[in-house]
Design an enzyme around this catalytic site. Structure first.
Site, PDB file in Angstrom:
ATOM      1  N   GLU A 194     -32.400 116.625 -71.427  1.00 51.14           N
ATOM      2  CA  GLU A 194     -33.495 116.346 -72.368  1.00 51.14           C
ATOM      3  C   GLU A 194     -33.976 117.649 -72.998  1.00 51.14           C
ATOM      4  O   GLU A 194     -33.935 118.687 -72.336  1.00 51.14           O
ATOM      5  CB  GLU A 194     -34.692 115.738 -71.611  1.00 51.14           C
ATOM      6  CG  GLU A 194     -34.332 114.556 -70.763  1.00 51.14           C
ATOM      7  CD  GLU A 194     -35.473 114.119 -69.823  1.00 51.14           C
ATOM      8  OE1 GLU A 194     -36.598 114.647 -69.945  1.00 51.14           O
ATOM      9  OE2 GLU A 194     -35.208 113.259 -68.980  1.00 51.14           O
ATOM     10  N   LYS A 233     -36.599 120.417 -73.744  1.00 53.82           N
ATOM     11  CA  LYS A 233     -37.800 120.808 -73.016  1.00 53.82           C
ATOM     12  C   LYS A 233     -38.902 121.052 -74.044  1.00 53.82           C
ATOM     13  O   LYS A 233     -38.866 122.032 -74.797  1.00 53.82           O
ATOM     14  CB  LYS A 233     -37.542 122.066 -72.187  1.00 53.82           C
ATOM     15  CG  LYS A 233     -38.727 122.470 -71.333  1.00 53.82           C
ATOM     16  CD  LYS A 233     -38.322 123.582 -70.367  1.00 53.82           C
ATOM     17  CE  LYS A 233     -39.429 123.892 -69.378  1.00 53.82           C
ATOM     18  NZ  LYS A 233     -40.667 124.328 -70.009  1.00 53.82           N
ATOM     19  N   ASP A 277     -42.251 122.093 -75.759  1.00 52.55           N
ATOM     20  CA  ASP A 277     -43.181 123.184 -75.496  1.00 52.55           C
ATOM     21  C   ASP A 277     -44.594 122.720 -75.802  1.00 52.55           C
ATOM     22  O   ASP A 277     -45.124 122.936 -76.889  1.00 52.55           O
ATOM     23  CB  ASP A 277     -42.805 124.392 -76.356  1.00 52.55           C
ATOM     24  CG  ASP A 277     -43.386 125.665 -75.786  1.00 52.55           C
ATOM     25  OD1 ASP A 277     -43.965 125.619 -74.681  1.00 52.55           O
ATOM     26  OD2 ASP A 277     -43.260 126.704 -76.444  1.00 52.55           O
ATOM     27  N   TYR A 310     -41.407 111.588 -70.158  1.00 50.16           N
ATOM     28  CA  TYR A 310     -40.099 111.940 -69.605  1.00 50.16           C
ATOM     29  C   TYR A 310     -39.965 111.776 -68.101  1.00 50.16           C
ATOM     30  O   TYR A 310     -38.958 112.146 -67.525  1.00 50.16           O
ATOM     31  CB  TYR A 310     -39.744 113.376 -69.990  1.00 50.16           C
ATOM     32  CG  TYR A 310     -40.861 114.388 -69.763  1.00 50.16           C
ATOM     33  CD1 TYR A 310     -41.365 114.630 -68.494  1.00 50.16           C
ATOM     34  CD2 TYR A 310     -41.393 115.106 -70.833  1.00 50.16           C
ATOM     35  CE1 TYR A 310     -42.373 115.543 -68.278  1.00 50.16           C
ATOM     36  CE2 TYR A 310     -42.408 116.031 -70.636  1.00 50.16           C
ATOM     37  CZ  TYR A 310     -42.893 116.242 -69.351  1.00 50.16           C
ATOM     38  OH  TYR A 310     -43.885 117.152 -69.145  1.00 50.16           O
ATOM     39  N   LYS A 370     -33.847 127.730 -70.043  1.00 55.18           N
ATOM     40  CA  LYS A 370     -34.659 128.223 -71.165  1.00 55.18           C
ATOM     41  C   LYS A 370     -33.813 129.003 -72.164  1.00 55.18           C
ATOM     42  O   LYS A 370     -33.032 129.878 -71.761  1.00 55.18           O
ATOM     43  CB  LYS A 370     -35.768 129.116 -70.622  1.00 55.18           C
ATOM     44  CG  LYS A 370     -36.828 128.335 -69.876  1.00 55.18           C
ATOM     45  CD  LYS A 370     -38.163 128.704 -70.457  1.00 55.18           C
ATOM     46  CE  LYS A 370     -39.302 128.419 -69.531  1.00 55.18           C
ATOM     47  NZ  LYS A 370     -40.473 129.192 -69.886  1.00 55.18           N
ATOM     48  N   CYS A 418     -62.305 144.119-103.700  1.00 58.82           N
ATOM     49  CA  CYS A 418     -61.180 143.193-103.804  1.00 58.82           C
ATOM     50  C   CYS A 418     -60.033 143.848-104.572  1.00 58.82           C
ATOM     51  O   CYS A 418     -60.240 144.346-105.682  1.00 58.82           O
ATOM     52  CB  CYS A 418     -61.639 141.928-104.523  1.00 58.82           C
ATOM     53  SG  CYS A 418     -60.285 140.823-104.924  1.00 58.82           S
ATOM     54  N   CYS A 420     -59.717 142.056-108.158  1.00 52.22           N
ATOM     55  CA  CYS A 420     -60.703 142.095-109.242  1.00 52.22           C
ATOM     56  C   CYS A 420     -61.682 143.253-109.132  1.00 52.22           C
ATOM     57  O   CYS A 420     -62.496 143.461-110.025  1.00 52.22           O
ATOM     58  CB  CYS A 420     -61.468 140.766-109.306  1.00 52.22           C
ATOM     59  SG  CYS A 420     -62.612 140.557-107.936  1.00 52.22           S
ATOM     60  N   CYS A 453     -63.860 138.145-100.908  1.00 56.95           N
ATOM     61  CA  CYS A 453     -64.252 138.667-102.210  1.00 56.95           C
ATOM     62  C   CYS A 453     -65.417 137.813-102.692  1.00 56.95           C
ATOM     63  O   CYS A 453     -65.368 136.590-102.603  1.00 56.95           O
ATOM     64  CB  CYS A 453     -63.060 138.549-103.168  1.00 56.95           C
ATOM     65  SG  CYS A 453     -63.508 138.739-104.898  1.00 56.95           S
ATOM     66  N   CYS A 505     -62.935 135.615-109.470  1.00 56.14           N
ATOM     67  CA  CYS A 505     -61.832 136.533-109.160  1.00 56.14           C
ATOM     68  C   CYS A 505     -60.518 135.878-109.573  1.00 56.14           C
ATOM     69  O   CYS A 505     -60.269 134.721-109.234  1.00 56.14           O
ATOM     70  CB  CYS A 505     -61.833 136.833-107.655  1.00 56.14           C
ATOM     71  SG  CYS A 505     -60.352 137.713-107.108  1.00 56.14           S
TER      72      CYS A 505
HETATM   73  S1  IVH Z   1     -39.770 116.882 -66.040  1.00 52.20           S
HETATM   74  C1  IVH Z   1     -40.743 116.647 -61.600  1.00 52.20           C
HETATM   75  N1  IVH Z   1     -38.948 116.889 -68.539  1.00 52.20           N
HETATM   76  O1  IVH Z   1     -41.942 121.694 -68.542  1.00 52.20           O
HETATM   77  C2  IVH Z   1     -40.292 116.809 -63.004  1.00 52.20           C
HETATM   78  N2  IVH Z   1     -40.679 118.407 -67.919  1.00 52.20           N
HETATM   79  O2  IVH Z   1     -41.589 124.037 -66.873  1.00 52.20           O
HETATM   80  C3  IVH Z   1     -41.422 116.989 -63.940  1.00 52.20           C
HETATM   81  N3  IVH Z   1     -41.538 119.749 -69.806  1.00 52.20           N
HETATM   82  O3  IVH Z   1     -44.270 120.782 -66.091  1.00 52.20           O
HETATM   83  C4  IVH Z   1     -41.117 117.604 -65.243  1.00 52.20           C
HETATM   84  N4  IVH Z   1     -40.236 118.888 -71.362  1.00 52.20           N
HETATM   85  O4  IVH Z   1     -44.783 120.142 -68.570  1.00 52.20           O
HETATM   86  C5  IVH Z   1     -39.787 117.444 -67.637  1.00 52.20           C
HETATM   87  N5  IVH Z   1     -38.172 116.740 -70.735  1.00 52.20           N
HETATM   88  C6  IVH Z   1     -38.996 117.285 -69.829  1.00 52.20           C
HETATM   89  C7  IVH Z   1     -39.922 118.283 -70.184  1.00 52.20           C
HETATM   90  C8  IVH Z   1     -40.750 118.838 -69.192  1.00 52.20           C
HETATM   91  C9  IVH Z   1     -41.209 119.748 -71.102  1.00 52.20           C
HETATM   92  C10 IVH Z   1     -42.563 120.620 -69.202  1.00 52.20           C
HETATM   93  C11 IVH Z   1     -43.447 119.945 -68.178  1.00 52.20           C
HETATM   94  C12 IVH Z   1     -43.166 120.692 -66.905  1.00 52.20           C
HETATM   95  C13 IVH Z   1     -42.720 122.020 -67.419  1.00 52.20           C
HETATM   96  C14 IVH Z   1     -41.910 122.772 -66.406  1.00 52.20           C
END
Ligand code: IVH
Length: 675
Positions: A112, A114, A116, A223, A310, A404, A407, A422, A427
């Site tokens: 999946e 990740k 942010d 998720y 990451k 400014c 102007c 300004c 302006c």
């Molecule tokens: S699973 C026990 N799936 O990343 C498993 N986490 O660095 C629980 N996060 O605390 C997490 N995308 O806040 C999971 N597809 C994803 C995610 C995800 C972002 C975040 C989440 C987690 C943190 C860990």
């Protein structure tokens, strides 16, 4: 030799400090990559020196402290974190551990993106949302239910076939276009900007006033279902189940057979990263079978059956050649760093906003400095920090000018404000930026009147305020530099067409401070005419839900200016629409009115011709190519490059089903009583 005990102590303190900046203050001082490096150094030292281990070390913990102000919530099932890996070798070691633990030669994973954002947990009882909480330290989070209820991606009630009690976990985040809009508004208003969408999401979710959260347009992906094993066999099945209950589940997720498949997913998503409308920082890999997950279990801070990979940060080094000033439409002077152009993750970056005087001081950016820059939000470049070790002493400090640069008028910085402005309302920079704003997409949406068009018209002396736009004749336009007869005619008809815009567009276009497009919609739907808005007293405005003192004062002050009222009078005289029709026709027309639709992929319930004709009959326009001007992309099955382009631009993407619903709402087809 360094004393390992002292070094461990230092690292723990540094990590605690940065944890607090990140989790509690939402204002990190270092990048995630730098934080991860500190954590890795600490873990390595602790492993090499077991005698230094300490159960209170930040390496043993999952997050930061809960902020005060929200009620604490104890997570019945702790919200654990994930182990991070940064390279292929570590991902393969994870797979080897999983295979060893399960005794299988090959296992199936779900991979999946990740997201942010901010981890959250939702608890439903009797199919109703009862508690929504942040992660906090993993055991105790903050009760942010009232705020979470404002997010549309979060179901408040589950369908009848849902389990009566369920806990679902996910991530609250802000889409890139919403982040850009929020920051642009904050910059205009002289408010501090958010460094990235994650901080914006965190800042918006941890508001004591849920109305503020509601105005920020947050989104959420789900998720993880902690007790899914009671309901189903696989994680994939659990995600499909919650999707069917109305939770938003990421479309990019994929079942991978073995780790090589996971690596291909990693590469594919890395390539798509810039085109996704939300920020990701890696991928998450989870063992699919829930019985095997249970067998492997958890360490004290993370599951053994999952890991996060990451992506490397998109950063580069360059030199600050100059710091120039840009003057915005409200007169705000924004210092902007001009760099030696450098490629950052495939995009050439030559400028970055330094926001305001305090920001320049805090980062201590000087002309001639070597700096580390990154593309935050994948698109907006920012200075991470100055490389102090490269200073030669030749660098020059930036000084905010006293007048400014456009102007020559005085500039002021009001107490309590970060912005320097300004003072001259005439302006030329303010007039120019005000016109660009007036004609822009969310405002009057005048095609052909972008920044360079406005500059050329101003240079010819054809306009001095926005009302002049409506007295431009085709013959005059055709004489403007680089404007042929055909473009002049097109521009004239776009100007003409804009007169019929719904009222909120004009309200937004006027550029009243603190009135963004959402507030403009609110004001237009409340007052229904410019006269009524103009005549509104401070108390009338304050009585509108979601309008506070700042907006109310700003609106009153805008209309108290003779010059502003005169401009509105001239716009009215030119035939620009100053009132909305009754509710029914307005909301029906609004969703299609002047909107540009692109259809792609194959539709199943409508033919392409029917779909296009329906949009046009409701006042929409149909185009065959996707661009920034596109409002909606309707994607059928097997949609390809146009869909990818739409994602890249962060456009609104609809399924055929969504489009049918929109036609239904507009009264173009009867409501679907069946199914
Ligand atoms: S699973 C026990 N799936 O990343 C498993 N986490 O660095 C629980 N996060 O605390 C997490 N995308 O806040 C999971 N597809 C994803 C995610 C995800 C972002 C975040 C989440 C987690 C943190 C860990």
């Amino acid at each position: 030799m360094i004393d390992p005990s002292r070094k461990v102590q230092e690292l723990r303190e540094a990590i605690r400090h940065h944890n607090c900046r990140y989790y509690v203050l939402d204002d990190p001082e270092i990048t995630d990559a730098e934080y991860d490096a500190l954590m890795r150094e600490l873990i390595a030292l602790e492993e090499a020196h077991p005698e230094l281990s300490d159960e209170n070390s930040p390496s043993r913990r999952v997050g930061g402290e809960a902020a005060s102000g929200f009620e604490p919530v104890f997570h019945e099932i702790p919200m654990l974190s994930l182990d991070n890996v940064f390279d292929e070798g570590s991902l393969r070691s994870f797979d080897a551990r999983v295979r060893r633990g399960t005794g299988l030669d090959q296992v199936e994973y779900v991979a999946e993106p990740k997201i942010d954002g901010l981890g959250i947990s939702l608890s439903y009882r009797d199919r109703k949302l009862v508690v929504g909480a942040t992660r906090g330290d993993g055991e105790r989070g903050e009760n942010v239910t009232a705020n979470l209820r404002t997010i549309r991606a979060i179901p408040l009630v589950l369908p009848a076939d849902a389990p009566s009690s369920i806990t679902v976990r996910g991530e609250v985040y802000m889409r890139k276009p919403d982040f850009a809009r929020l920051n642009a508004e904050r910059e205009e208003n002289g408010e501090p900007m958010f460094a990235n969408p994650r901080n914006a999401a965190a800042g918006s979710l941890r508001q004591f006033d849920p109305k503020v959260t509601a105005s920020r347009r947050l989104d959420a992906f789900f998720y993880y279902v902690p007790m899914a094993v009671d309901l189903i066999d696989t994680h994939w099945g659990a995600l499909q189940l919650i999707r069917s209950l109305g939770f938003q589940v990421n479309k990019e997720i994929s079942v991978c057979r073995g780790i090589d498949d996971v690596l291909r997913f990693r590469d594919r998503i890395a390539e798509a990263r810039n085109t996704l409308p939300y920020e990701i920082d890696g991928i998450v890999v989870k063992l699919n079978r829930l019985d095997l997950q249970r067998e492997l279990g958890f360490t004290s801070h993370s599951p053994r059956w999952a890991t996060a990979y990451k992506y490397p940060a998109v950063q580069a080094q360059t030199i600050v050649r100059d710091v120039v000033i840009q003057v915005g439409r409200t007169g705000v002077l924004t210092p902007t760093a001009v760099f030696e152009p450098v490629s950052v993750g495939g995009v050439t970056v030559s400028r970055a906003s330094l926001h305001n005087e305090d920001y320049v001081r805090a980062k201590d950016v000087r002309i001639g400095d070597a700096v580390l820059i990154q593309r935050a939000g994948d698109v907006i470049p920012e200075v991470v920090r100055v490389l102090l070790e490269k200073r030669t002493g030749e660098e020059r400090e930036f000084v905010m000018p006293l007048t400014c640069p456009e102007c020559g008028a005085d500039v002021v910085r009001e107490a309590g404000e970060a912005a320097t402005r300004c003072v001259n309302i005439s302006c030329p920079a303010r007039i120019r930026e005000g016109m660009i704003h007036f004609a822009s997409r969310d405002a009057m949406d005048i095609d052909g009147l972008g920044p360079s068009g406005v500059e050329r018209l101003l240079a010819c002396g054809l306009m001095s305020d926005v009302a002049d736009i409506y007295s431009l004749a085709v013959d005059q336009l055709a004489k403007v530099e680089r404007m042929g007869r055909k473009s002049a005619e097109n521009l004239a008809s776009a100007i003409q067409a804009s007169k019929a815009n719904p009222l909120y567009r004009l309200v937004f276009a006027l550029g009243i401070r603190h009135v963004g497009v959402n507030t403009a919609k609110l004001l237009a739907s409340h007052f229904r005419s410019m006269d009524a808005l103009e005549g509104a007293a401070y108390e009338d405005l304050l009585a509108i839900p979601m309008v506070g003192d700042v907006v109310a004062s700003s609106v009153v002050s805008f209309f108290s200016s003779d010059q502003n009222r005169a401009t509105i009078g001239r716009l009215a005289a030119a035939g620009v629409r100053m009132r909305d029709e009754d509710e029914q026709t307005r909301s029906r027309a609004d969703s299609f009115d002047g909107k540009v639709f692109v259809f792609t992929g194959s539709l199943s319930r409508l033919t392409r011709q029917q779909a296009e004709a329906a949009a046009e009959s409701l006042g929409g326009r149909v185009s065959s190519s996707v661009s920034r001007k596109t409002d909606y992309v309707v994607a059928g099955d097997d949609a390809g490059s146009k869909l990818a382009r739409a994602r890249e631009l962060g456009l609104a993407i609809m399924s055929e089903q969504d489009y049918l619903k929109m036609l239904e709402d507009a009264g173009a087809i009867p409501a679907d009583g069946g199914e």
